[in-house]
Design a protein around this motif. Sequence first.
Motif, PDB file in Angstrom:
ATOM      1  N   ARG A  39       0.975   7.723 -50.347  1.00  0.00           N
ATOM      2  CA  ARG A  39       1.021   8.921 -49.506  1.00  0.00           C
ATOM      3  C   ARG A  39       2.177   8.794 -48.528  1.00  0.00           C
ATOM      4  N   ARG A  40       3.080   9.778 -48.572  1.00  0.00           N
ATOM      5  CA  ARG A  40       4.198   9.794 -47.648  1.00  0.00           C
ATOM      6  C   ARG A  40       3.874  10.745 -46.506  1.00  0.00           C
ATOM      7  N   PRO A  41       4.285  10.397 -45.299  1.00  0.00           N
ATOM      8  CA  PRO A  41       3.974  11.281 -44.172  1.00  0.00           C
ATOM      9  C   PRO A  41       4.704  12.610 -44.301  1.00  0.00           C
ATOM     10  N   GLY A  42       4.060  13.669 -43.823  1.00  0.00           N
ATOM     11  CA  GLY A  42       4.695  14.969 -43.796  1.00  0.00           C
ATOM     12  C   GLY A  42       5.697  15.048 -42.666  1.00  0.00           C
ATOM     13  N   PRO A  43       6.315  16.205 -42.502  1.00  0.00           N
ATOM     14  CA  PRO A  43       7.297  16.371 -41.435  1.00  0.00           C
ATOM     15  C   PRO A  43       6.678  16.099 -40.068  1.00  0.00           C
ATOM     16  N   PRO A  44       7.412  15.482 -39.159  1.00  0.00           N
ATOM     17  CA  PRO A  44       6.819  15.082 -37.877  1.00  0.00           C
ATOM     18  C   PRO A  44       6.532  16.227 -36.920  1.00  0.00           C
ATOM     19  N   VAL A  45       7.321  17.315 -36.942  1.00  0.00           N
ATOM     20  CA  VAL A  45       7.130  18.364 -35.944  1.00  0.00           C
ATOM     21  C   VAL A  45       5.803  19.087 -36.106  1.00  0.00           C
ATOM     22  N   PRO A  46       5.381  19.510 -37.314  1.00  0.00           N
ATOM     23  CA  PRO A  46       4.049  20.114 -37.414  1.00  0.00           C
ATOM     24  C   PRO A  46       2.935  19.172 -36.964  1.00  0.00           C
ATOM     25  N   ALA A  47       3.059  17.896 -37.264  1.00  0.00           N
ATOM     26  CA  ALA A  47       2.054  16.933 -36.809  1.00  0.00           C
ATOM     27  C   ALA A  47       2.066  16.822 -35.291  1.00  0.00           C
ATOM     28  N   GLU A  48       3.250  16.801 -34.685  1.00  0.00           N
ATOM     29  CA  GLU A  48       3.374  16.726 -33.230  1.00  0.00           C
ATOM     30  C   GLU A  48       2.689  17.912 -32.560  1.00  0.00           C
ATOM     31  N   ASN A  49       2.793  19.081 -33.169  1.00  0.00           N
ATOM     32  CA  ASN A  49       2.228  20.275 -32.545  1.00  0.00           C
ATOM     33  C   ASN A  49       0.712  20.350 -32.616  1.00  0.00           C
ATOM     34  N   ARG A  50       0.098  19.433 -33.336  1.00  0.00           N
ATOM     35  CA  ARG A  50      -1.369  19.374 -33.327  1.00  0.00           C
ATOM     36  C   ARG A  50      -1.897  18.632 -32.101  1.00  0.00           C
ATOM     37  N   ALA A  51      -1.005  17.991 -31.358  1.00  0.00           N
ATOM     38  CA  ALA A  51      -1.419  17.307 -30.130  1.00  0.00           C
ATOM     39  C   ALA A  51      -1.718  18.344 -29.047  1.00  0.00           C
ATOM     40  N   PRO A  52      -2.628  18.025 -28.124  1.00  0.00           N
ATOM     41  CA  PRO A  52      -2.912  18.970 -27.033  1.00  0.00           C
ATOM     42  C   PRO A  52      -1.706  19.120 -26.118  1.00  0.00           C
ATOM     43  N   GLY A  53      -1.478  20.342 -25.650  1.00  0.00           N
ATOM     44  CA  GLY A  53      -0.334  20.601 -24.793  1.00  0.00           C
ATOM     45  C   GLY A  53      -0.729  21.205 -23.466  1.00  0.00           C
TER      46      GLY A  53
END
Length: 510
Positions: A39-53
Amino acid sequence: MVRLRRRWALGLLLGGVSAAALGTTEPVLGRHRTGTLVRRPGPPVPAENRAPGEPWWPDSGGLAADDRQRQIQGYASATSVAPGESIDFHVAVNSASRFRISIHRLGWYGGAGARTLLTSREFQGSPQPVPPSDPRTGAIACQWPVSWTLRVPGHWTSGLYQAVFQSTDGWRACTPFVVRDDRRAAALCVVLPATTWQAYNQWPMDRRNGKSLYNGYGATGLRNPLLRAREVCFDRPYADEGMPSQFDKDQDAVQWLERSGYDVSYATSLDLHTGRLDPTRHRGIVFCGHDEYWSREMRLAAEAAVAAGTSLAFFGANSIYWHARIRPADDGRPERVVACAKAVADPDADGSGPTTTWRALRTPEQALIGVQYNGVVLTPQPLVVRSADHWVWAGTGVANGDRIPGLVGGEADGLRRGTPQPTGVDAAILSRSPYPAAQGGRRVQNAHVYETPKGAVVFATGTLNWTMALNRPGVQDERIKRATANVLDRMVGRSAGATGQGRPTPPTPA
C-alpha cells in the motif's frame, strides 16, 4: 477516453500509477520490486485536510497592527522553504513588550481555513527603525535582528503558511511563506505570486516613508507615482497587519483546491525564477492569484513547460505584464530584491533586457497566455458566456449569452487584434463580457483556453474575481466551480467527464 501523456502512461506499464497522478485521496496498491503488493500512501494534502483546524486570523482575540503605530510587525528571511530547512523571523514591537509567534498552514480543514502547527515560546520584543530608502532605487531594506529561527519539521505538508506575531498586550500582525515539496512531484503545483505581493507593498503606509513600485509619498502625505521606487526588498514587513495585496483571493483558490481534493504542492514565483520549481515535473501549474511581475527566467521556464506538455492555469488577470529583475540583497543573500524600472531606459538593464512591459520587449503576454491585460474594471460586471458547448463549460448548464453576476472585476484580460497569440493550437474564447474601464470607455473581457498538440492545456480566467466565485461565502457560483474543475481534471487526467462536448468556437478578437 481521457488522453494520457506519454510519461504518465509509461508509469502504468512499469508497475502501477501513483495516487498523485490519479488525484485519488486514499492509499493505492503498488507492486514492490520483489513482486509483493504494497500500500502506497495517497497524496499528502487531502490527508492533511482531515486534521482538525481553526481560523488562523480569528475575528476576535486580537487587534490588527497598522503602519502608523507599528505596534508589532515582522518579516521572514525567505519566501519559501523545504522541510528540514530553516527560516528566520525578524520582529519589531513598538513599545517594548513580550510576544509569541504562531505558525499556521492554510487550507480547507472542514471550513476552518487553517491548522495551527506550533506556537513559539515568549520573546522580549523591542522597537526597530524604519530605514531610509535607497536614494538611487527607492528600496527600503530593514536590518532588524533575528527574533526566532524555525527549522521546518520534516513531516510538514507543502502549503501556504502564515507566521502570526502577537504581543502580550493583544496586537498582532503576520507574514506569509510557502513550504515546498522538493522530493515529490504532485499532479498540480500552485504558485503564489510573491514578486507581485512585494511590488504592491508600500510599507510603511505612514504617509511619509513608504514606497512600492507604484507610489511614494509627497510632502502633502498623498501617494505620488513620480516618487515610487524602482526596486523593492523582501527585508521588510508587508503593510499594516501583514497581508499582501489580493491575498484574500489567493486564500480563496487554496481553500477551494484543497476542499476539492486535488493533489497539490506549493511554490512561489521566486521558486519558478530560480529553478527550484521545475514545471515539467508536474502535470499542471496553477498561478492562483494576481501574478503581474515575471522575470525572464520565469517566462522561459513556463514556455518550455508548455512546449513539453505541462499545462498552465491562470486564475487571475493581468499576468506576465511587467518584466522584472530579481537580484540579491546588498549583502549577497539571494532573491531579496525585485527591480522594475518600468521604462525602456532602465539604468540597470542587463542581458535580460530593460525592466519594462513584456509588450515593449515584443514578447506580449498573449503569446503565452492566449489573452492579455486590457483594463481596470470600474465596477464589477457579469461574465457573459460564450462557446457554451465547449468542454470547459460541460455540466454547468450554461448557454451562450448567460450572465454570471459580478465575476468580471478588479482587472480584466481580452484577446487583442494584431497581437501575437499561440499558433498551431486548439483555442476557444469562453466569455465576451463588456465592462466600463477606469481608463475610460468600454472594453471587453475574455476568458480563454487552448490545447497544444503535446496535450498541454493553457487556461486564463481573464478576471481577478474568479477565485471569489470558487470559495467566497455569498459569491460562490456552482457553474464556475464546475468549469474550473473541468479544466484541472483535464490537466491531471482525473475525470473522463472533461472530454469535449461539441466543437469550440474559433477565437476571434473581441
